[in-house]
Design a protein around this motif. Structure first.
Motif, PDB file in Angstrom:
ATOM      1  N   GLU A 230      11.584   0.878  39.856  1.00  0.00           N
ATOM      2  CA  GLU A 230      12.428   0.186  40.827  1.00  0.00           C
ATOM      3  C   GLU A 230      11.995  -1.267  41.004  1.00  0.00           C
ATOM      4  N   GLN A 231      10.695  -1.498  41.012  1.00  0.00           N
ATOM      5  CA  GLN A 231      10.183  -2.869  41.103  1.00  0.00           C
ATOM      6  C   GLN A 231       8.758  -2.912  40.584  1.00  0.00           C
ATOM      7  N   GLY A 232       8.342  -4.114  40.133  1.00  0.00           N
ATOM      8  CA  GLY A 232       6.984  -4.289  39.640  1.00  0.00           C
ATOM      9  C   GLY A 232       6.903  -4.275  38.125  1.00  0.00           C
ATOM     10  N   ALA A 233       5.772  -4.720  37.621  1.00  0.00           N
ATOM     11  CA  ALA A 233       5.521  -4.759  36.176  1.00  0.00           C
ATOM     12  C   ALA A 233       4.065  -4.409  35.935  1.00  0.00           C
ATOM     13  N   GLY A 234       3.773  -3.960  34.707  1.00  0.00           N
ATOM     14  CA  GLY A 234       2.397  -3.599  34.405  1.00  0.00           C
ATOM     15  C   GLY A 234       2.262  -2.941  33.053  1.00  0.00           C
ATOM     16  N   GLN A 235       1.252  -2.086  32.945  1.00  0.00           N
ATOM     17  CA  GLN A 235       0.926  -1.423  31.687  1.00  0.00           C
ATOM     18  C   GLN A 235       1.191   0.078  31.796  1.00  0.00           C
ATOM     19  N   VAL A 236       1.652   0.658  30.678  1.00  0.00           N
ATOM     20  CA  VAL A 236       1.810   2.104  30.590  1.00  0.00           C
ATOM     21  C   VAL A 236       1.109   2.562  29.317  1.00  0.00           C
ATOM     22  N   GLN A 237       0.251   3.566  29.474  1.00  0.00           N
ATOM     23  CA  GLN A 237      -0.550   4.052  28.353  1.00  0.00           C
ATOM     24  C   GLN A 237      -0.336   5.544  28.187  1.00  0.00           C
ATOM     25  N   ALA A 238      -0.018   5.953  26.961  1.00  0.00           N
ATOM     26  CA  ALA A 238       0.277   7.356  26.684  1.00  0.00           C
ATOM     27  C   ALA A 238      -0.965   8.105  26.246  1.00  0.00           C
ATOM     28  N   GLY A 239      -1.095   9.353  26.731  1.00  0.00           N
ATOM     29  CA  GLY A 239      -2.066  10.287  26.189  1.00  0.00           C
ATOM     30  C   GLY A 239      -3.516   9.914  26.280  1.00  0.00           C
ATOM     31  N   GLY A 240      -3.944   9.301  27.352  1.00  0.00           N
ATOM     32  CA  GLY A 240      -5.370   9.004  27.524  1.00  0.00           C
ATOM     33  C   GLY A 240      -5.792   7.668  26.928  1.00  0.00           C
ATOM     34  N   ALA A 241      -7.113   7.479  26.804  1.00  0.00           N
ATOM     35  CA  ALA A 241      -7.666   6.172  26.445  1.00  0.00           C
ATOM     36  C   ALA A 241      -7.258   5.692  25.060  1.00  0.00           C
ATOM     37  N   THR A 242      -6.951   6.600  24.144  1.00  0.00           N
ATOM     38  CA  THR A 242      -6.603   6.199  22.785  1.00  0.00           C
ATOM     39  C   THR A 242      -5.096   6.180  22.546  1.00  0.00           C
ATOM     40  N   GLY A 243      -4.313   6.412  23.590  1.00  0.00           N
ATOM     41  CA  GLY A 243      -2.863   6.490  23.438  1.00  0.00           C
ATOM     42  C   GLY A 243      -2.200   5.143  23.301  1.00  0.00           C
ATOM     43  N   GLN A 244      -0.918   5.187  22.983  1.00  0.00           N
ATOM     44  CA  GLN A 244      -0.129   3.977  22.796  1.00  0.00           C
ATOM     45  C   GLN A 244      -0.057   3.175  24.090  1.00  0.00           C
ATOM     46  N   HIS A 245      -0.163   1.861  23.967  1.00  0.00           N
ATOM     47  CA  HIS A 245      -0.219   0.950  25.094  1.00  0.00           C
ATOM     48  C   HIS A 245       1.041   0.091  25.100  1.00  0.00           C
ATOM     49  N   LYS A 246       1.786   0.076  26.221  1.00  0.00           N
ATOM     50  CA  LYS A 246       2.984  -0.755  26.318  1.00  0.00           C
ATOM     51  C   LYS A 246       3.052  -1.376  27.713  1.00  0.00           C
ATOM     52  N   THR A 247       4.001  -2.298  27.882  1.00  0.00           N
ATOM     53  CA  THR A 247       4.211  -2.909  29.191  1.00  0.00           C
ATOM     54  C   THR A 247       5.526  -2.413  29.779  1.00  0.00           C
ATOM     55  N   PHE A 248       5.605  -2.411  31.118  1.00  0.00           N
ATOM     56  CA  PHE A 248       6.862  -2.053  31.775  1.00  0.00           C
ATOM     57  C   PHE A 248       7.274  -3.141  32.745  1.00  0.00           C
ATOM     58  N   GLU A 249       8.580  -3.219  32.974  1.00  0.00           N
ATOM     59  CA  GLU A 249       9.181  -4.188  33.887  1.00  0.00           C
ATOM     60  C   GLU A 249      10.249  -3.480  34.722  1.00  0.00           C
ATOM     61  N   PRO A 250      10.814  -4.160  35.741  1.00  0.00           N
ATOM     62  CA  PRO A 250      11.841  -3.526  36.576  1.00  0.00           C
ATOM     63  C   PRO A 250      13.009  -2.978  35.761  1.00  0.00           C
ATOM     64  N   PHE A 251      13.445  -1.793  36.137  1.00  0.00           N
ATOM     65  CA  PHE A 251      14.564  -1.062  35.555  1.00  0.00           C
ATOM     66  C   PHE A 251      14.240  -0.442  34.197  1.00  0.00           C
ATOM     67  N   ASP A 252      12.996  -0.562  33.725  1.00  0.00           N
ATOM     68  CA  ASP A 252      12.581   0.183  32.538  1.00  0.00           C
ATOM     69  C   ASP A 252      12.420   1.657  32.914  1.00  0.00           C
ATOM     70  N   VAL A 253      12.467   2.527  31.907  1.00  0.00           N
ATOM     71  CA  VAL A 253      12.340   3.962  32.138  1.00  0.00           C
ATOM     72  C   VAL A 253      11.344   4.566  31.157  1.00  0.00           C
ATOM     73  N   VAL A 254      10.432   5.380  31.677  1.00  0.00           N
ATOM     74  CA  VAL A 254       9.494   6.140  30.848  1.00  0.00           C
ATOM     75  C   VAL A 254       9.942   7.599  30.854  1.00  0.00           C
ATOM     76  N   HIS A 255      10.151   8.167  29.668  1.00  0.00           N
ATOM     77  CA  HIS A 255      10.527   9.577  29.543  1.00  0.00           C
ATOM     78  C   HIS A 255       9.362  10.345  28.932  1.00  0.00           C
ATOM     79  N   LEU A 256       9.025  11.478  29.534  1.00  0.00           N
ATOM     80  CA  LEU A 256       7.957  12.330  29.028  1.00  0.00           C
ATOM     81  C   LEU A 256       8.489  13.733  28.773  1.00  0.00           C
ATOM     82  N   LYS A 257       8.160  14.282  27.603  1.00  0.00           N
ATOM     83  CA  LYS A 257       8.458  15.675  27.321  1.00  0.00           C
ATOM     84  C   LYS A 257       7.407  16.554  28.004  1.00  0.00           C
TER      85      LYS A 257
END
Length: 284
Positions: A230-257
């Motif tokens: 809804e608001q804010g920006a930052g980092q999103v990391q998948a699957g622990g310390a060795t997981g894929q690293h990406k950035t997020f911004e407002p209105f982005d969506v993270v989907h998890l199985k």
């Protein structure tokens, strides 16, 4: 993990519209067609000409009002900030708007296990039906049908795509549930994290919660879910310390199985809306 970036997603205009009015949208993710938990998430821009007749679904729907107001007649009015649950089998509407609106709409399989028809199936069915019949006021009229009220347009598309009559699930709720989350208290969690549950009606129904994160706080999430920023920006990391690293911004969506995990770390205060997907039992 799938990260859908709002800024990179095309703004489209619906072609043949099975409802009434101008309809622009950005598609923000979908599930696995043919499964009970299939879903479709979309951000929708509507204008003052929008109209949808009173109808019901064989799937669950969640709406989040971001801008403007939507009037659902006796079911209530959604104002900015409102979050609403439209359960399968529960009639609602008619739906109109006197404003230019923005809504986040999640459509997802409900407790009946009927699933959600894929967007590709819906589009193909509506296009095919429009070549032989007509859509009017949110309903479909087959060739030669001049003396009836027709059929709800979404039901017509579903029956065409599935090749059988639709059987609606039992009505569990008398009316849709329209919530004002701002009236709910925040509950403090780990350092720098607050949470409030908007609703949770059980494991086979989509649940909704909001999170408020301070800068540099870390929030761990586990699927199946969809997380809307809804608001804010930052980092999103998948699957622990060795997981894929990406950035997020407002209105982005993270989907998890189911079973997937991520850690979100905002670089500024952030607010997240999390849809916990229903979990269906599978045969051994």
């Amino acid at each position: 993990m799938q990260l859908v970036r709002y800024a990179d997603t095309e703004l489209q205009t619906r072609g043949i519209n099975h409802r009434v009015g101008t309809f622009r949208y950005k598609d923000l993710g979908e599930g696995v067609p043919g499964t009970p938990g299939n879903f479709f998430l979309r951000l929708v821009w509507s204008q003052t000409d929008f109209f949808s007749p009173r109808h019901l679904h064989n799937f669950d729907q969640v709406r989040v009002q971001i801008q403007g107001e939507f009037d659902f007649a006796t079911d209530g009015v959604m104002k900015p900030g409102a979050v609403a649950y439209f359960p399968e089998g529960t009639p609602y509407g008619p739906q109109t708007s006197q404003d230019e609106t923005i809504q986040l709409v999640l459509q997802i399989g409900g407790p009946s296990g009927a699933g959600y028809m894929s967007e590709a199936q819906r589009v193909a069915a509506v296009d095919a039906l429009a070549k032989v019949g007509r859509f009017s006021e949110g309903r479909y009229f087959a060739p030669g049908d001049t003396g009836s009220t027709g059929m709800d347009s979404l039901q017509a598309a579903w029956e065409y795509a599935q090749g059988r009559k639709m059987v609606y699930p039992p009505q569990r709720f008398q009316k849709p549930v329209l919530m004002n989350p701002e009236a709910l208290a925040w509950q403090a969690g780990c350092r720098g994290i607050e949470r409030r549950q908007v609703w949770d009606f059980g494991s086979q129904t989509v649940a909704v919660a909001q999170y408020r994160l301070a800068a540099a706080a870390t929030l761990e999430l586990e699927g199946p879910l969809s997380c809307f920023v809804e608001q804010g920006a930052g980092q999103v990391q998948a699957g622990g310390a060795t997981g894929q690293h990406k950035t997020f911004e407002p209105f982005d969506v993270v989907h998890l199985k189911e079973g997937e995990t991520v850690t979100l770390t905002p670089q500024e205060p952030a607010k997240l809306l999390v849809f916990a997907h229903p979990v269906f039992e599978t045969s051994p």
